[in-house]
Design a protein around this motif. Structure first.
Motif, PDB file in Angstrom:
ATOM      1  N   MET A   1       0.849  -1.190   0.000  1.00 22.54           N
ATOM      2  CA  MET A   1       0.000   0.000   0.000  1.00 22.54           C
ATOM      3  C   MET A   1       0.889   1.247   0.000  1.00 22.54           C
ATOM      4  O   MET A   1       1.907   1.294   0.681  1.00 22.54           O
ATOM      5  N   ARG A   2       0.501   2.258  -0.747  1.00 18.42           N
ATOM      6  CA  ARG A   2       1.266   3.500  -0.836  1.00 18.42           C
ATOM      7  C   ARG A   2       0.654   4.509   0.131  1.00 18.42           C
ATOM      8  O   ARG A   2      -0.466   4.982  -0.078  1.00 18.42           O
ATOM      9  N   ILE A   3       1.394   4.837   1.172  1.00 17.97           N
ATOM     10  CA  ILE A   3       0.852   5.608   2.295  1.00 17.97           C
ATOM     11  C   ILE A   3       1.664   6.878   2.488  1.00 17.97           C
ATOM     12  O   ILE A   3       2.895   6.833   2.575  1.00 17.97           O
ATOM     13  N   ALA A   4       0.984   8.012   2.583  1.00 17.86           N
ATOM     14  CA  ALA A   4       1.616   9.275   2.962  1.00 17.86           C
ATOM     15  C   ALA A   4       1.279   9.567   4.413  1.00 17.86           C
ATOM     16  O   ALA A   4       0.115   9.508   4.816  1.00 17.86           O
ATOM     17  N   LEU A   5       2.288   9.861   5.210  1.00 14.89           N
ATOM     18  CA  LEU A   5       2.107  10.308   6.588  1.00 14.89           C
ATOM     19  C   LEU A   5       2.513  11.772   6.663  1.00 14.89           C
ATOM     20  O   LEU A   5       3.636  12.125   6.295  1.00 14.89           O
ATOM     21  N   VAL A   6       1.612  12.612   7.131  1.00 14.55           N
ATOM     22  CA  VAL A   6       1.854  14.052   7.198  1.00 14.55           C
ATOM     23  C   VAL A   6       1.966  14.450   8.662  1.00 14.55           C
ATOM     24  O   VAL A   6       0.982  14.392   9.408  1.00 14.55           O
ATOM     25  N   ALA A   7       3.171  14.837   9.074  1.00 10.93           N
ATOM     26  CA  ALA A   7       3.470  15.090  10.479  1.00 10.93           C
ATOM     27  C   ALA A   7       3.462  16.579  10.793  1.00 10.93           C
ATOM     28  O   ALA A   7       3.656  17.420   9.904  1.00 10.93           O
ATOM     29  N   LEU A  77       1.309  21.368   3.001  1.00  7.83           N
ATOM     30  CA  LEU A  77       0.078  20.798   2.484  1.00  7.83           C
ATOM     31  C   LEU A  77      -0.056  21.020   0.980  1.00  7.83           C
ATOM     32  O   LEU A  77      -0.643  20.198   0.281  1.00  7.83           O
ATOM     33  N   ARG A  78       0.492  22.119   0.472  1.00  6.05           N
ATOM     34  CA  ARG A  78       0.485  22.294  -0.982  1.00  6.05           C
ATOM     35  C   ARG A  78       1.293  21.187  -1.653  1.00  6.05           C
ATOM     36  O   ARG A  78       0.909  20.658  -2.702  1.00  6.05           O
ATOM     37  N   GLU A  79       2.428  20.826  -1.043  1.00  4.61           N
ATOM     38  CA  GLU A  79       3.247  19.754  -1.617  1.00  4.61           C
ATOM     39  C   GLU A  79       2.539  18.408  -1.522  1.00  4.61           C
ATOM     40  O   GLU A  79       2.578  17.605  -2.455  1.00  4.61           O
ATOM     41  N   VAL A  80       1.871  18.150  -0.412  1.00  2.00           N
ATOM     42  CA  VAL A  80       1.090  16.913  -0.286  1.00  2.00           C
ATOM     43  C   VAL A  80       0.020  16.869  -1.367  1.00  2.00           C
ATOM     44  O   VAL A  80      -0.186  15.837  -2.019  1.00  2.00           O
ATOM     45  N   ARG A  81      -0.643  18.000  -1.571  1.00  8.18           N
ATOM     46  CA  ARG A  81      -1.708  18.063  -2.561  1.00  8.18           C
ATOM     47  C   ARG A  81      -1.155  17.813  -3.967  1.00  8.18           C
ATOM     48  O   ARG A  81      -1.767  17.103  -4.771  1.00  8.18           O
ATOM     49  N   ARG A  82       0.012  18.376  -4.247  1.00  4.87           N
ATOM     50  CA  ARG A  82       0.611  18.200  -5.569  1.00  4.87           C
ATOM     51  C   ARG A  82       0.916  16.738  -5.849  1.00  4.87           C
ATOM     52  O   ARG A  82       0.821  16.268  -6.979  1.00  4.87           O
ATOM     53  N   ARG A  83       1.264  15.983  -4.810  1.00  2.00           N
ATOM     54  CA  ARG A  83       1.652  14.586  -4.975  1.00  2.00           C
ATOM     55  C   ARG A  83       0.526  13.605  -4.643  1.00  2.00           C
ATOM     56  O   ARG A  83       0.762  12.401  -4.562  1.00  2.00           O
ATOM     57  N   ALA A  84      -0.661  14.101  -4.460  1.00  2.00           N
ATOM     58  CA  ALA A  84      -1.751  13.270  -3.933  1.00  2.00           C
ATOM     59  C   ALA A  84      -1.989  12.012  -4.752  1.00  2.00           C
ATOM     60  O   ALA A  84      -2.326  10.951  -4.209  1.00  2.00           O
ATOM     61  N   ASP A  85      -1.808  12.075  -6.057  1.00  2.00           N
ATOM     62  CA  ASP A  85      -2.061  10.918  -6.912  1.00  2.00           C
ATOM     63  C   ASP A  85      -1.059   9.790  -6.691  1.00  2.00           C
ATOM     64  O   ASP A  85      -1.291   8.668  -7.160  1.00  2.00           O
ATOM     65  N   ASP A 104     -12.262  17.360  -0.754  1.00  2.00           N
ATOM     66  CA  ASP A 104     -12.646  16.730  -2.010  1.00  2.00           C
ATOM     67  C   ASP A 104     -11.896  15.424  -2.251  1.00  2.00           C
ATOM     68  O   ASP A 104     -12.230  14.661  -3.151  1.00  2.00           O
ATOM     69  N   LEU A 105     -10.868  15.160  -1.446  1.00  2.00           N
ATOM     70  CA  LEU A 105     -10.136  13.889  -1.515  1.00  2.00           C
ATOM     71  C   LEU A 105     -10.408  13.032  -0.278  1.00  2.00           C
ATOM     72  O   LEU A 105      -9.605  12.161   0.069  1.00  2.00           O
ATOM     73  N   ALA A 106     -11.530  13.273   0.358  1.00  2.00           N
ATOM     74  CA  ALA A 106     -11.838  12.570   1.610  1.00  2.00           C
ATOM     75  C   ALA A 106     -11.879  11.060   1.431  1.00  2.00           C
ATOM     76  O   ALA A 106     -11.675  10.311   2.388  1.00  2.00           O
ATOM     77  N   HIS A 107     -12.124  10.594   0.211  1.00  2.00           N
ATOM     78  CA  HIS A 107     -12.198   9.158  -0.040  1.00  2.00           C
ATOM     79  C   HIS A 107     -10.849   8.459   0.138  1.00  2.00           C
ATOM     80  O   HIS A 107     -10.801   7.230   0.235  1.00  2.00           O
ATOM     81  N   LYS A 108      -9.745   9.226   0.189  1.00  2.00           N
ATOM     82  CA  LYS A 108      -8.425   8.615   0.361  1.00  2.00           C
ATOM     83  C   LYS A 108      -7.649   9.236   1.520  1.00  2.00           C
ATOM     84  O   LYS A 108      -6.453   9.017   1.644  1.00  2.00           O
ATOM     85  N   CYS A 109      -8.327   9.999   2.353  1.00  2.00           N
ATOM     86  CA  CYS A 109      -7.672  10.690   3.467  1.00  2.00           C
ATOM     87  C   CYS A 109      -8.266  10.264   4.801  1.00  2.00           C
ATOM     88  O   CYS A 109      -9.419   9.838   4.877  1.00  2.00           O
TER      89      CYS A 109
END
Length: 382
Positions: A1-7, A77-85, A104-109
């Motif tokens: 699974m590809r997981i982003a953790l935002v600290a 958060l702008r960088e997270v958004r840019r890489r969201a895909d 608008d990306l709540a389905h994957k957050c």
């Protein structure tokens, strides 16, 4: 699974000194990597991790003397958004801002809420963005929240088995570890030590907002032969500090969301004497891993009897309930629940899809093939 953790950017991951949320994020990241997941960590540049690190601040903001973290956090958060895909799941540990910026990306957050939730100032945000899935760190933490809160699950914290090694012997002093603040009640800890005639060692940081409280209320109480104020300690010092204590004092006077120091103490085999409140009854097994009290008299009595508890039993309770492995497995289950909801959403008629997330996302962004995420500063990757 590809997981982003935002600290949070307040501290490094893990922090050099004090920092609860950042330690939890570190333990989660390392365990998810160990379990074979592809993890990307958005954090400050000083962070140390086996995950892919995206450096979002040149230094942890607290130690850099930066008080207002909003600008740096929004840039991250702008960088997270840019890489969201690039990610199947984006897991936030920074409370409020993702609700508005990623609804608008709540389905994957999902957002793990690490702080107290009894402050009504934030309620309008949850009411405005009810689609964002939330994770609580204790059941009691949820109590004050509005009915619209979109709870996914409760996942209690866990730490690595070797971080606070088991000490079968312990020692003679009482320990207080954390922050000097009114809600943590170090004054109660000092009074317990005085009344019981047992040495108290205080290892705690003092935030600027609590300086007046320390100067006027706590510092005058330190002039006593039983009381030793150590100040802020690092992770290596903490191991011996907790392991060599007779008991940890946790005399809180607020709705504690979790209380990480309680499980750190349990890991060392040191029982906890804790005031009943917030998450305490969910963390401490009364008479097994510690003693839950409601009064100063009860706390003083517990100091006399707490040594009768088995330190091996305290450690066993930690192993059973509060390891990083257990925490990571619970989060993976939550991620899979989120992905299953998304799959159901993609095949459901519009009215049913809307109900699946309390409110329909504005649009659906389907994940694409994973891209390489290099360990580069945010500015270089923007």
């Amino acid at each position: 699974m590809r997981i982003a953790l935002v600290a949070p950017l307040a501290e490094a991951v893990p922090p050099k000194l004090y920092g609860g949320t950042e330690r939890v994020v570190s333990w989660l990241a390392e365990e998810l990597v160990r379990q074979g997941h592809e993890v990307t960590l958005f954090a400050s540049a000083e962070s140390q991790t086996t995950a892919r690190l995206v450096r979002c601040a040149p230094q942890s903001l607290r130690l850099a003397g930066i008080r207002d973290h909003i600008g740096s956090t929004l840039a991250m958060l702008r960088e997270v958004r840019r890489r969201a895909d690039e990610f199947d799941v984006i897991h936030f540990h920074i409370d409020l801002l993702p609700n508005a910026l990623f609804h608008d990306l709540a389905h994957k957050c999902l957002i793990t809420l690490h702080g107290r939730l009894d402050m009504p100032d934030a309620f309008p945000l949850y009411e405005a963005y009810p689609e964002m899935p939330l994770v609580s760190i204790s059941d009691s933490q949820r109590g004050p929240m509005p009915d619209c809160a979109n709870w996914l699950t409760t996942i209690k914290h866990g730490l690595g088995r070797g971080l606070c090694p088991f000490d079968p012997e312990g020692g003679d002093y009482l320990a207080f570890l954390g922050r000097i603040s009114p809600e943590k009640r170090p004054d109660r800890a000092i009074e317990i030590a005085r009344l019981s005639g047992v040495q108290l060692r205080i290892a705690a940081k003092i935030d600027n907002v609590d300086l007046e409280y320390f100067n006027t209320m706590i510092e005058p109480m330190l002039d006593h032969p039983l009381i030793e104020f150590i100040g802020e300690i690092n992770e290596d010092e903490k191991r011996e500090f907790l392991g060599k204590a007779r008991a940890l004092l946790f005399p809180i006077d607020w709705p504690e969301p979790f209380g990480l120091v309680m499980i750190e103490s349990m890991s060392a085999g040191t029982p906890v004497i804790a005031w009943r409140g917030g998450s305490v009854p969910e963390v401490i097994a009364d008479g097994v891993s510690g003693v839950i009290v409601d009064s100063m008299a009860g706390a003083v009595a517990a100091v006399r009897t707490v040594s009768e508890l088995s330190r091996a039993g305290v450690r066993a309770e930690f192993e059973r309930r509060f390891t990083a492995e257990r925490m990571a497995l619970a989060y993976v289950a939550a991620y899979r629940t989120l992905l299953a909801r998304r799959e159901a959403l993609s095949h459901a008629p519009a009215p049913h899809a809307a109900r699946a997330f309390r409110a329909a996302p504005a649009f659906i962004v389907e994940p694409t093939a994973a891209k390489s995420v290099l360990e580069t500063p945010l500015a270089e990757s923007a």
